[in-house]
Design a protein around this motif. Structure first.
Motif: not given
Length: 746
Positions: A523-545
């Motif tokens: 779960l922690q790693l999913y959230l880390q990836c979501a935050e990285a996707a946020n920085d890359s402006d990838l909303e669908p990816v962040a939402y998936e994580f």
């Protein structure tokens, strides 16, 4: 009494006798007459000691050529054939004559006396002494053989002193050593066919003569090795020879061309092969020791010839393959020394990776030693800051450290938990050393590492997956902005190395970790990836994580404490997200709020709910400021706090302040303050100095704002008193958020 003590006492007395004979010659007694006179002594042993003593004076008088007297003495000593007595007699002869040998610069050198005469004398005396020494093993009953061998070992220096005398003769140059001295000595060594004598004398040759002589006569010296008895410890002899030559090569760069000229490596390699082939009973420990010494020699003399080093390793592999799995701990240690030598020489694992036979040697280590060697390799990488920059090199490296990556040969033995953690932490630290500035090659490295880690089993994945994830996220941040547009598949299917492609790999990787099971870590790693996707402006990816994190929370996180921790991570991460549109954000926010209200303990519910208030008011995003929802969260938190008070008398109050928010009126604030005062003064309330001080500070801040004539505050403040410990936790929480101002501190 030991032989050395007897030897010294007898020789001291004979020295006094020699001085007496000198005095007699000064008084007019003829030295020739004395020389003849002592030969009439009745017993042969005293007669020969007297003869050697007088002979020393005779040479010094120079009334006869030194070579004639020396030749006569060495021949006369043949009269003593008893091994021990003969050895001491000839040792005495060597001692009294060593300063009277015709040598370059010596007073005894002349037309009639040459250096060759001195060499012949010493060689003849050495030959006879060695024969006597060897004969000792046959003097006596077989049951006392061990005792005799011990006595022989104590007398070996008497024989070896002759070789030392030879090495001290100034006139023995390289040509004479090559043509006369070495062949004669080796002939005696080989022909004596005695294990003890052969080992000792070969070692003496190596130790007493110059390194330059050994290098220039290497072929002759090595030619004698296969002719020695099979029981001779030839590995030690050759190892010491290679050690001396290695030190000689390291002493000066000017001597290296000599090694190339005489083809030292080829000769040593050939003789080692012949020795191993001839001594079929040689233990594997001996063979590996020879190859270890040869590799050390090669690395010193030919550091640039990796093909030589690889050739040595290949020969070692061939020998090991004929023996199967090692069971000799000494051989195992030698293999570790063999494998460590390139690391110590080059300080660069990348160079060792170029040796094609390196990992084949490691295959013959037992599992525990394989792990130790793998740890040594990782330590070398970390110590020397070695960067592994290609996927091929990473693949080769992981072949070397397989023992730390996965169980070998299905080995599932119990291991010490602390040792296991240390091993896996060392592997985790290794990941930071795998780097390439080219994103395509770096992605290949990540894929290679992932493939290796996936074979490690469930116990290793919690240690190895996190560093791989963070290494991948570093690459993502280097590639930010390369993805444009959205696909039906949130991760896309681009053939190029893009953030989407890396996120897709990370999603698959963390999914494996979640089944280990290690749901909290996943779960922690999913959230880390979501935050990285946020920085890359990838909303669908962040939402998936985030979706994956919510699924884990609902299905896998069952412990109440773990739920609290996970939920606060979700809320904290979601608050930092700016990429979500209104619909996605509302979905995720309401989910988090719902989870908060379902926590097991009321105090945990209250803290989680008022934390959710932050999700509806983000200062740097105008579309995320919903005061009404903030107030709803706070009211819900207040209701939960009141319920908690009724159950445990723990709740002290809630204070919410917001600038210019119509839902938060001055009357509402005053009402909350009065409520808190009432709760703090109630009889059922437990005094809490920290809470009292904090509340007093807040009131001073409100009064300060009123005096300024401005609004009550610039931020949203939530104050919840649930006992002293929770006040401290709340203070720490505010201190780490933008909502905190020092005005609230006491």
């Amino acid at each position: 009494m030991c032989f050395d003590a007897i030897d010294m006492r007898v020789f001291d007395e004979l020295r006094k006798l020699e001085m007496f004979f000198k005095e007699e010659t000064r008084r007019g007694c003829s030295i020739i007459d004395l020389y003849e006179l002592v030969q009439h002594a009745g017993n042969i042993l005293p007669r020969l000691y007297l003869l050697c003593t007088v002979g020393s004076v005779y040479i010094k008088s120079k009334e006869a050529p030194a070579k004639d007297v020396l030749k006569d003495l060495v021949e006369m000593c043949r009269g003593i054939q008893h091994p021990v007595r003969g050895l001491f007699l000839r040792s005495y002869l060597s001692q009294v004559s060593r300063d009277k040998l015709p040598d370059i610069g010596s007073e005894y050198e002349g037309d009639a006396d040459t250096v060759m005469d001195a060499v012949e004398f010493v060689l003849q005396n050495f030959t006879e002494m060695n024969k006597l020494w060897v004969r000792m093993q046959h003097q006596g009953p077989a049951r006392e053989k061990e005792k005799r061998e011990k006595g022989r070992s104590e007398l070996r220096d008497l024989v070896g002193k002759n070789l030392h005398v030879l090495s001290q003769i100034e006139g023995v140059d390289l040509d004479m050593y090559k043509d006369t001295v070495l062949p004669r000595v080796l002939e005696q060594v080989v022909n004596c066919k005695d294990e003890l004598a052969q080992f000792y004398l070969m070692d003496c040759i190596i130790q007493v003569f110059p390194d330059e002589y050994h290098l220039q006569t290497l072929e002759v010296l090595l030619g004698a090795c296969p002719q020695l008895q099979p029981s001779v410890d030839i590995k030690t002899v050759l190892s010491r020879l290679m050690e001396r030559l290695s030190n000689y090569a390291a002493s000066s760069a000017e001597v290296l061309p000599e090694f190339l000229q005489v083809e030292a490596f080829s000769k040593l390699n050939n003789v080692i092969g012949k020795v191993i082939e001839a001594q079929v009973d040689m233990p594997i420990f001996g063979a590996v020791t020879l190859y270890s010494s040869l590799l050390t020699f090669t690395l010193h003399v030919h550091p640039d010839r990796l093909d030589y080093a690889d050739q040595v390793l290949g020969a070692c592999v061939k020998k090991l393959s004929s023996k199967g799995k090692l069971e000799d701990s000494r051989a195992t240690k030698q293999i570790v020394a063999l494998l460590s030598a390139p690391l110590e020489k080059y300080n660069d694992v990348v160079t060792a990776l170029k040796l094609s036979n390196y990992h084949h040697v490691m295959e013959y280590l037992d599992n525990e030693t394989n792990k130790i060697m793998a740890t040594v390799i990782i330590q070398s990488i970390m110590k020397n800051n070695t960067r592994i920059s290609t996927a091929d090199k990473v693949e080769a490296l992981f072949e070397l450290i397989t023992g730390l990556i996965k169980d070998l040969d299905g080995n599932h033995e119990e291991v010490d938990e602390d040792d296991f953690k240390e091993e896996q932490n060392s592997v985790a630290r290794l990941i930071q050393m795998l780097h390439n500035d080219d994103p395509v090659e770096m992605y290949k490295i990540i894929c290679t590492v992932r493939r290796q880690f996936m074979t490690g089993g469930p116990k290793r994945l919690p240690f190895t997956i996190p560093p791989l994830v963070f290494s991948s996220l570093k690459l993502v941040r280097r590639l930010q902005g390369q993805d444009e547009g959205q696909d039906e598949n949130p991760f896309g299917d681009e053939s190029l190395t893009t953030p989407k492609k890396i996120f897709q790999l990370l999603n698959q990787t963390i999914e494996v970790l979640s089944t280990v099971p290690a749901p909290e870590l996943a779960l922690q790693l999913y959230l880390q990836c979501a935050e990285a996707a946020n920085d890359s402006d990838l909303e669908p990816v962040a939402y998936e994580f985030f979706t994956q994190a919510y699924i884990l929370y609902e299905e896998e996180v069952s412990d109440s404490k773990a739920q609290v921790t996970a939920l606060h991570l979700i809320i904290g991460t979601l608050r930092r997200m700016h990429v979500f549109g209104v619909e996605n954000r509302d979905t995720l926010t309401h989910k988090a709020t719902g989870y908060s209200a379902k926590l097991l303990k009321k105090p945990d519910q209250c803290r989680a709910v008022y934390s959710c208030a932050h999700l509806f008011w983000v200062d740097d995003q105008d579309n995320m400021k919903d005061g009404e929802r903030v107030l709803i969260c706070l009211k819900r938190a207040l209701r939960i706090a009141n319920a908690a008070q009724q159950m445990s008398n723990a709740t002290r109050g809630i204070l919410f302040l917001r600038e210019g928010e119509p839902q938060v009126t001055a009357a509402a604030i005053q009402s909350l303050i009065e409520l808190i005062n009432t709760e703090m003064q109630s009889d059922s309330s437990t005094p809490d100095p920290a809470a009292d001080a904090f509340f007093a500070s807040t009131l001073r801040y409100i009064q300060f704002q009123k005096q300024k004539g401005g609004a009550i505050g610039e931020r949203v403040y939530v104050l919840m008193f649930l006992g002293k410990r929770n006040v401290e936790n709340l203070s720490a929480y505010w201190f780490t958020t933008k909502s905190f101002t020092t005005n609230l501190m006491v």
